[in-house]
Design a protein around this motif. Structure first.
Motif, PDB file in Angstrom:
ATOM      1  N   THR A   8      17.754 -31.401 -54.605  1.00 56.11           N
ATOM      2  CA  THR A   8      17.620 -30.653 -53.349  1.00 56.11           C
ATOM      3  C   THR A   8      18.596 -29.475 -53.273  1.00 56.11           C
ATOM      4  O   THR A   8      18.662 -28.781 -52.252  1.00 56.11           O
ATOM      5  CB  THR A   8      17.813 -31.592 -52.134  1.00 56.11           C
ATOM      6  OG1 THR A   8      19.047 -32.279 -52.285  1.00 56.11           O
ATOM      7  CG2 THR A   8      16.688 -32.606 -52.037  1.00 56.11           C
ATOM      8  N   ALA A   9      19.325 -29.236 -54.347  1.00 63.74           N
ATOM      9  CA  ALA A   9      20.262 -28.092 -54.345  1.00 63.74           C
ATOM     10  C   ALA A   9      19.490 -26.775 -54.416  1.00 63.74           C
ATOM     11  O   ALA A   9      18.363 -26.734 -54.943  1.00 63.74           O
ATOM     12  CB  ALA A   9      21.201 -28.202 -55.543  1.00 63.74           C
ATOM     13  N   ASP A  10      20.103 -25.720 -53.928  1.00 62.90           N
ATOM     14  CA  ASP A  10      19.492 -24.386 -54.066  1.00 62.90           C
ATOM     15  C   ASP A  10      19.277 -24.088 -55.539  1.00 62.90           C
ATOM     16  O   ASP A  10      20.198 -24.270 -56.343  1.00 62.90           O
ATOM     17  CB  ASP A  10      20.457 -23.310 -53.530  1.00 62.90           C
ATOM     18  CG  ASP A  10      20.344 -23.210 -52.024  1.00 62.90           C
ATOM     19  OD1 ASP A  10      19.434 -23.840 -51.460  1.00 62.90           O
ATOM     20  OD2 ASP A  10      21.205 -22.521 -51.451  1.00 62.90           O
ATOM     21  N   GLY A  11      18.107 -23.625 -55.876  1.00 67.87           N
ATOM     22  CA  GLY A  11      17.856 -23.206 -57.262  1.00 67.87           C
ATOM     23  C   GLY A  11      17.507 -24.346 -58.214  1.00 67.87           C
ATOM     24  O   GLY A  11      17.297 -24.117 -59.411  1.00 67.87           O
TER      25      GLY A  11
END
Ligand code: IFM
Length: 421
Positions: free
Chosen positions: A129-132
């Motif tokens: 779910t982290a950005d990128g």
């Protein structure tokens, strides 16, 4: 005479493994770190596992000698990209050698690009779910292009994405995580992320290799409604399974993985009765699971997407129960084929006794592995199951309860006929 169903043309017949569960010393992965964190409460670490990182040739030799024609194995992201942005040419060459080694032995490789483990650095960023995160996964998939370049027909992007979402849901719920029956509520953000990651990976694989058949593999718990619980069952299953199956629309195939069933009452899942036969994972012994899983998947997707059983098996120390389980399961597969389901292969879980996410105790393997010497020994079930590959026919047997006596297991030195139904 034993009734049999012929394999359709090109039918895959093999066994599956996953990198972390058999390779050993997967030191740059999130799981390795977890296994060594006392707070994680993991029973035992994977350590050398089956040392398949060095012994993959022996594993493949055995599978081919046994009569299997297909081998599903994994590429470990944390080996290929141990540090963010550094792609190891040596590890990419290692996995390419495995592909070539399989082909040289007459085994068609099915390559899984992600099977539960991620690199530690990816987990540190915040995981799926982290950005990128989706782009990072797609970049890794792109860099796997040389591994799957020639001779690989089937690629699995992500194994059991629904279990990834369920595990994320359990982690968020803390101690409330795992209920006594059924599965935790999947984390919705993780669900969206892994579906996006799959779609990005499918695009990437196709851009690099238009001929490869790409798909993903879904864990199917065979939710069965007790009287009056049809609606509860459908609602319970949807976020845990159906959304992932439906996300496979447009793929070249879908992997069906099942082991047992879960009954649902109007107020939710109920544990199997106390006197039910259980396996070493404590799951109810239920060989018919695979038939239900195949039919449910086909009901959702229609005939357009071929089905492949990419995992199915039993954790047991009694190999005669394994033969019995597979007899029942294959009878279900044969029946589904005869009913016209588009099933293109069957891969047993697992080729080897291996690291079952926290413990070596649940032995799913067709081949035993000595924990000290790593010596491999094919079990009678392996000889029997592999032998069916030579006959290209599925037995139409049914499984039997243990109290009626286990069927005698075949002599590993010979290739016996399939057991009588
Ligand atoms: O060992 C696992 C595998 O990694 C994913 N599917 C279920 C198997 C048995 O638990």
């Amino acid at each position: 005479m034993t009734q049999t169903t012929r394999f359709p043309d090109g039918f895959l017949w093999g066994a599956s493994t996953a990198g972390h569960q058999i390779e050993g010393n997967n030191v740059n992965s999130d799981w390795w770190r977890k296994e060594h964190d006392p707070a994680a409460g993991i029973q035992e670490p994977s350590l050398d596992a089956c040392d398949s990182y060095h012994r993959w040739e022996q594993d493949m030799d055995l599978l081919a000698e046994l009569g299997f024609t297909d081998y599903r194995f994994g590429v470990e992201w944390s080996r290929v990209e141990p540090v963010r942005g550094h792609f190891s040419r040596a590890e990419i060459a290692h996995y390419r050698r495995m592909v070539d080694g399989a082909l040289a032995r007459g085994l068609r490789p099915m390559v899984t690009l992600h099977h539960f483990t991620v690199p530690q650095w990816f987990e540190d960023l915040g995981g799926w779910t982290a950005d990128g995160a989706v782009d990072l996964f797609a970049r890794y998939v792109d860099r796997c292009a040389p591994i799957i370049a020639d001779g690989v027909r089937h690629v699995c992007t992500i194994n059991e994405p629904n279990m990834i979402a369920v595990m994320a849901g359990a982690a968020k719920a803390g101690d409330q995580g795992f209920p006594p029956a059924g599965l935790p509520t999947p984390d919705e953000e993780t669900t969206r992320a892994v579906i996006a990651a799959h779609h990005a990976a499918v695009k990437t694989v196709r851009a690099n290799h238009p001929d490869i058949q790409v798909g993903w593999t879904i864990a199917n718990q065979v939710y069965q409604a007790l009287p009056g619980a049809e609606r509860t069952t459908a609602e319970y299953r949807r976020p845990r399974e159906d959304v992932f199956i439906e996300a496979a629309r447009g793929d070249d195939w879908i992997g069906v993985q099942s082991y047992t069933r879960t009954k649902i009452a109007p107020n939710g899942p109920v544990p199997a009765p106390a006197d039910a036969e259980r396996t070493l994972t404590q799951w109810e012994y239920y060989p018919a699971a695979v038939g239900h899983a195949l039919r449910h998947t086909a009901d959702l997707l229609g005939d357009d997407i071929p089905l492949i059983v990419t995992e199915n098996g039993i954790a047991t120390a009694d190999d005669s129960r394994r033969v019995d389980y597979y007899t029942g399961a294959l009878g279900e597969v044969a029946a589904a084929l005869e009913d016209g389901l588009n099933i293109q292969g069957y891969l047993a879980w697992s080729a080897l006794d291996n690291y079952e996410w926290g413990s070596f105790a649940p032995t799913f393997g067709l081949i035993a592995v000595d924990p000290e010497t790593f010596e491999r020994t094919a079990k009678p079930s392996a000889v029997w199951l592999g032998g069916l590959g030579r006959e290209r026919a599925l037995p139409r047997g049914v499984s039997r309860p243990p109290d009626r006596g286990s069927r005698p297991v075949p002599d590993p030195g010979r290739l016996p006929p399939p057991p009588l139904p």
